[in-house]
Design a protein around this motif. Sequence first.
Motif, short mmCIF file in Angstrom:
data_model
loop_
_atom_site.label_atom_id
_atom_site.label_comp_id
_atom_site.label_asym_id
_atom_site.label_seq_id
_atom_site.Cartn_x
_atom_site.Cartn_y
_atom_site.Cartn_z
N UNK A 1 0.63 -1.45 0.22
CA UNK A 1 0.06 -0.26 0.12
C UNK A 1 0.91 1.49 -0.02
N UNK A 2 2.32 1.30 1.05
CA UNK A 2 3.10 2.45 1.25
C UNK A 2 3.19 2.48 -0.52
N UNK A 3 2.98 1.62 -1.36
CA UNK A 3 4.39 1.55 -2.65
C UNK A 3 3.36 3.24 -3.69
N UNK A 4 2.29 3.65 -3.44
CA UNK A 4 1.41 3.77 -4.56
C UNK A 4 1.71 5.40 -4.79
N UNK A 5 1.49 5.82 -3.90
CA UNK A 5 2.52 7.46 -4.60
C UNK A 5 3.98 7.57 -5.25
N UNK A 6 4.58 6.56 -4.91
CA UNK A 6 5.73 6.08 -6.01
C UNK A 6 5.46 5.85 -6.74
N UNK A 7 4.52 4.95 -7.06
CA UNK A 7 4.36 4.50 -8.42
C UNK A 7 3.47 5.30 -8.85
N UNK A 8 2.17 6.37 -8.49
CA UNK A 8 1.54 7.38 -9.01
C UNK A 8 2.71 8.60 -10.17
N UNK A 9 4.53 8.59 -9.31
CA UNK A 9 4.97 9.39 -9.65
C UNK A 9 6.38 8.76 -11.13
#
Length: 530
Positions: free
Chosen positions: A242-250
């Motif tokens: 779940x915490x990887x979502x922000x980096x994936x968006x970038x």
Amino acid sequence: MIQALIVDDEPTHIAGLVRHVGWEELGYAPPLTAHSGAAALEVLRSHNVDVLISDVSMPLMTGIELVSRSKELGYRLQVLMVSGYNEFEFVQEAIHVGAQAYVLKPIKIEEVEAKLTAFRAAIEKQRDIEAETNELQEKVSGSLDVVKERFVHDLVLDGLADPDMKESWVKLLELPDLSRGVVMISFGYDRYLDGGRDARSRIVRGSGFLKAVKVSLSDFEGVIAANLGAEEVVAVHLNPLPEEQVRMDKGISFVQQWIREQYGSSVTVGISRLCKDWSEVPLAYKRVKFMMAKARLLEGGQVLYEERLDETEFLEHRVREEYIPEIVRMLEKTEELPRAVDYAGSVLDMLMAHHSFAYIQAFGFGLLSELARRRKTEDGAPSDPNIPAWQRLIDCSAASQVKEAVMDYIARHAEAELNKQNGQQHHLIQRVAGYIEAHIHENVTVKQLAELHHLNASYLSVLFKKSTGKTISEFVQETRMNRAMELLRDPHVKVYEVAEQVGFQTAAYFAYLFKKTTGYTPQEYRDYYY
């Protein structure tokens, strides 16, 4: 060097071939020898033999039986049969079981050398093919990009439905267990905004597109990205946190920005929900692709999430573009008729769980209309709709009644198609069998039979075996033997005349085959029974 094996019960014949054939000049090692079929099989077990040269007539095990036995044991051999002139039809039998060539006695060395030269060319080609295949396998194993592309392709199209295929992919790519699941991300190049449409620019752009995705997602463990075409890259993220979502968006934004700067175009991105199993990926891919296609009608460059999909729109799309065409396609193939009925039932159950009675009824009308449009009358014109079936649908007042009416129509449609196909095939095979029986004194080939009946030879062979339980060769031989037994009832018909009337050029080969089939020579059969 190529290795040959000479088999003959006459030592002088073997010695002559060993002495007079220019083995070394032809690219062969000194030949191995054997004086019987049994001894030859022992040599084959202990040596790598490429070419078998065998006499036809040998005691205990004939050359024909040797060739047949060696093929059964899996030996890949080029076979040259040696026979007397009056044994020519025995050679035909040998060719039937796998021999490639023959020479007649007395042997001419130049003929043997010509055959060996042809064999060497065939063997060298086969070795070249095997070497290239092995080299390709090594390249594929060494090229992880090719392997990953094939994996992503298999995953999004069938979800690794085959358990053996799934296991092989898991081992090859060392895939982890799906403890959290898998997310599929489709990056679609909006090429309508790009003026460069020539082949070279598409190839270059596709390579750059894939590199951009790989670089932007390189920090994530468990991401596999591959091209699914010049304008699409698909990435699968195994066990995302779940915490990887922000980096994936970038990372996704980076791909869109890079394409915009390099090519002045945009990238539409579709992100699937979290799939708990490999088998869920194909449907998620279809849903995401539907969203992307619909969004592009308004504006490219959007990022879309499967969770926001309009289920009603997608279901209507699948009914129109997938379910009805697939049911119709399956009903047009005889081998898929039983599965078509099951598939149609599953589709109706799914629709009944999400849609109203009016929608289910409209689906029924749409399916019947398409089936009526596809069905042709005897003169080739489209058939009229089935009026009773339409009236039954009109009279329905509940979704369950619609399902019952549609399933009944499909079942009757499938049965009619099956009966029609079986009837056509039955009459065709009857005509072929009748032609064989009427021309049993001729050596009619499968190719000639196929041309006479306007068919492909391979298709005719398969159809004949399916309909009669026998191959065409078996049917011809059985018909010949049955006819021969009838003729042998008349003591005034000579055995050689019987042979001629059932299509054999020599009485010797007829006698050999008759005894092989019945256990008696023709004369023994005549004496015993009549």
